[in-house]
Write an enzyme that holds these catalytic residues in place. Structure first.
Site, mmCIF file in Angstrom:
data_model
loop_
_atom_site.group_PDB
_atom_site.id
_atom_site.type_symbol
_atom_site.label_atom_id
_atom_site.label_comp_id
_atom_site.label_asym_id
_atom_site.label_seq_id
_atom_site.Cartn_x
_atom_site.Cartn_y
_atom_site.Cartn_z
ATOM 1 N N ARG A 124 31.071 31.673 24.998
ATOM 2 C CA ARG A 124 30.532 32.957 25.494
ATOM 3 C C ARG A 124 30.081 32.887 26.947
ATOM 4 N NH1 ARG A 124 27.806 33.174 20.370
ATOM 5 N NH2 ARG A 124 29.072 34.356 18.908
ATOM 6 N N LYS A 146 35.329 39.564 38.854
ATOM 7 C CA LYS A 146 36.358 40.150 37.995
ATOM 8 C C LYS A 146 37.313 39.054 37.573
ATOM 9 C CE LYS A 146 36.744 44.952 39.477
ATOM 10 N NZ LYS A 146 37.622 45.939 40.155
ATOM 11 N N GLU A 188 44.506 42.519 52.325
ATOM 12 C CA GLU A 188 43.188 42.781 51.721
ATOM 13 C C GLU A 188 42.096 42.779 52.802
ATOM 14 O OE1 GLU A 188 42.696 43.778 48.637
ATOM 15 O OE2 GLU A 188 44.128 42.802 47.282
ATOM 16 N N LYS A 230 32.501 42.814 50.896
ATOM 17 C CA LYS A 230 32.626 42.799 49.438
ATOM 18 C C LYS A 230 31.274 42.508 48.784
ATOM 19 C CE LYS A 230 35.246 41.706 45.450
ATOM 20 N NZ LYS A 230 36.507 41.327 44.845
ATOM 21 N N GLU A 240 31.285 47.879 38.456
ATOM 22 C CA GLU A 240 32.147 49.012 38.826
ATOM 23 C C GLU A 240 31.796 50.301 38.083
ATOM 24 O OE1 GLU A 240 36.219 47.977 39.943
ATOM 25 O OE2 GLU A 240 36.839 49.957 39.303
ATOM 26 N N ARG A 244 32.055 50.413 43.684
ATOM 27 C CA ARG A 244 32.973 49.259 43.693
ATOM 28 C C ARG A 244 34.432 49.702 43.552
ATOM 29 N NH1 ARG A 244 32.566 43.347 40.730
ATOM 30 N NH2 ARG A 244 34.587 42.635 41.485
ATOM 31 N N ASN A 248 39.390 49.317 45.346
ATOM 32 C CA ASN A 248 40.745 49.433 44.788
ATOM 33 C C ASN A 248 41.635 50.357 45.603
ATOM 34 O OD1 ASN A 248 40.607 47.765 42.389
ATOM 35 N ND2 ASN A 248 39.039 49.197 41.737
ATOM 36 N N HIS A 251 45.329 50.145 45.274
ATOM 37 C CA HIS A 251 45.646 49.234 44.174
ATOM 38 C C HIS A 251 46.313 49.917 42.978
ATOM 39 C CE1 HIS A 251 43.457 46.396 46.535
ATOM 40 N NE2 HIS A 251 43.486 45.460 45.605
ATOM 41 N N HIS A 255 49.466 48.114 41.644
ATOM 42 C CA HIS A 255 49.618 47.551 40.298
ATOM 43 C C HIS A 255 50.842 48.149 39.601
ATOM 44 C CE1 HIS A 255 45.095 46.282 40.049
ATOM 45 N NE2 HIS A 255 45.831 45.471 40.786
ATOM 46 N N HIS A 268 51.102 40.272 45.362
ATOM 47 C CA HIS A 268 50.053 41.289 45.216
ATOM 48 C C HIS A 268 49.651 41.927 46.550
ATOM 49 C CE1 HIS A 268 46.595 43.319 43.519
ATOM 50 N NE2 HIS A 268 45.804 42.718 44.394
#
Ligand code: NAD
Ligand code: GLY
Length: 361
Positions: A124, A146, A188, A230, A240, A244, A248, A251, A255, A268
């Site tokens: 966990r 993330k 980025e 960031k 998020e 946040r 993206n 993105h 994606h 990417h």
């Protein structure tokens, strides 16, 4: 040689980003972050042969009685799978890693996301120290917690938020990074200026040649500035719930392109470059921003050697169908990050699919 730089990330579980040349050899710095006896280095088939031995030696020097293992995955996005996640978990189990164990993610964003997700899940949640070796991972994926793997339905659809215990960026590793990956990371970097800071775009335009030449002062400044942008966002909005999402920018398009291509085509950062141009052009089409700003962003990305148009052969309808699965969407339909010009991004719900198709065509 540039001075080491430290960026502090606040929020629910504060941590530090150390940036400097040669930090993978700094056993004291790495040992500070490693609480228990077990350490697992996760790396990939390009990065491990270059840096894993040196890291093993650094960690052994730091903790002579430590139990240190190495797990190597294949290089590239195609390795960010549930099967490889399970294999990392199996290695931790074989090692008998206890809850104070530490996963060291040595590589680009693929390794960072996969190893981070394994650290999030083992017992966990155990510590993960991110040791990014691609520019993209240094300026983005190693920071903010993330973690994820890709599944057939889409990129990063299975994952967790798991903040790193620390991020240690050794800029010397950029010397071996392929040029294409360097340029992808710069996409980025440009993103932060595009969404937050026109002055950073001015600086990037003036520094493009130095960055492409890997000038140490310029690259260190670009990494540190990116990490600061960031850090400010993720410490205010770690999970998020709001701002946040601005990170993206481009993105959702990216994606969709990556998933539709099946992870064998654009990398990417290249897909993000195209996605940002599409988002800027869509903003202009919707009357939110000027065409001039969209053209300026496109020109900077082109100057950095990045692609700015959708690859031939991708069907706009198929891309829109992929975009419908984006994690930011809600009951309003497509919820995209658009902008009001350089430095001013915002979340726009209920974006008409016809407008999206128009910029994709
Ligand atoms: P990557 O991990 O595939 O690395 C790119 C290539 O460069 C790989 O072949 C790798 O082996 C190689 N490489 C890396 N460092 C090297 C070095 N120093 N020397 C030689 N080769 C080196 O890809 P990436 O661009 O680093 O990361 C992309 C991934 O990051 C995507 O999966 C993306 O979804 C994810 N990402 C995550 C976040 C996040 O917040 N978690 C943010 C952005 C991107
Ligand atoms: N790369 C986007 C984020 O970390 O939120």
């Amino acid at each position: 040689m540039s001075e080491d730089v430290v960026v502090d990330v606040g929020g629910p579980s504060p941590y530090r980003i150390d940036i400097g040349n040669g930090l993978l050899g700094d056993s004291e710095r790495l040992a500070e972050r490693w609480r228990g006896r077990h350490a697992l280095i996760v790396s990939d088939s390009h990065v491990a042969p270059l840096y894993a031995d040196a890291l093993l030696q650094t960690l052994r020097a730091a903790r002579p009685g430590g139990d240190i293992a190495l797990h190597v995955i294949g290089a590239g996005e195609a390795s960010k799978t549930l099967a490889n996640f399970t294999a990392v978990i199996d290695t931790l189990a074989t090692q008998g890693a206890t809850r104070d164990a530490c996963v060291f993610a040595l590589g680009g964003g693929v390794v960072g996301d996969l190893a981070g997700f394994a650290a999030a899940c083992w017992m966990r949640g155990i510590d993960c120290v991110q040791l990014p070796t691609s520019l993209l991972a240094m300026v983005d994926s190693s920071v903010g917690g993330k973690t994820a793997v890709d599944i057939p339905a889409g990129k990063n659809l299975l994952g967790a938020f798991h903040l790193p215990r620390a991020v240690v960026i050794d800029t010397a590793t950029l010397a071996t990074l392929p040029r294409r990956e360097l340029r992808a990371g710069l996409a980025e970097v440009v993103k932060y200026g595009a969404i937050f800071d026109p002055a950073f775009i001015d600086w990037l335009e003036a520094s493009a040649d130095a960055l492409l030449a890997l000038d140490e002062a310029a690259i260190t400044h670009a990494i540190a500035a990116s990490c600061r942008y960031k850090a400010e966002v993720v410490e205010r909005d770690p999970f998020e719930k709001g701002e946040r999402a601005l990170l993206n920018f481009g993105h959702t398009f990216a994606h969709a392109i990556e998933t539709e291509q099946g992870y064998g085509g654009l990398v990417h950062g290249e897909a993000v470059a195209i996605g940002m141009v599409l988002a800027a052009r869509l903003s202009a089409l919707m009357g939110l921003a000027s065409d001039i700003d969209a053209a300026r962003l496109q020109a900077l990305l082109q100057r950095l050697g990045l692609p700015v148009t959708v690859p031939a052969g991708l069907d706009p309808d198929a891309l829109v169908a992929r975009m419908r699965l984006d994690k930011k969407n809600d009951a309003s339909g497509l919820r995209l990050i658009l902008w009001e010009g350089i430095g001013r991004a915002r979340v726009v719900p209920g974006v008409a699919e016809d407008a999206v198709r128009a910029v994709l065509a």
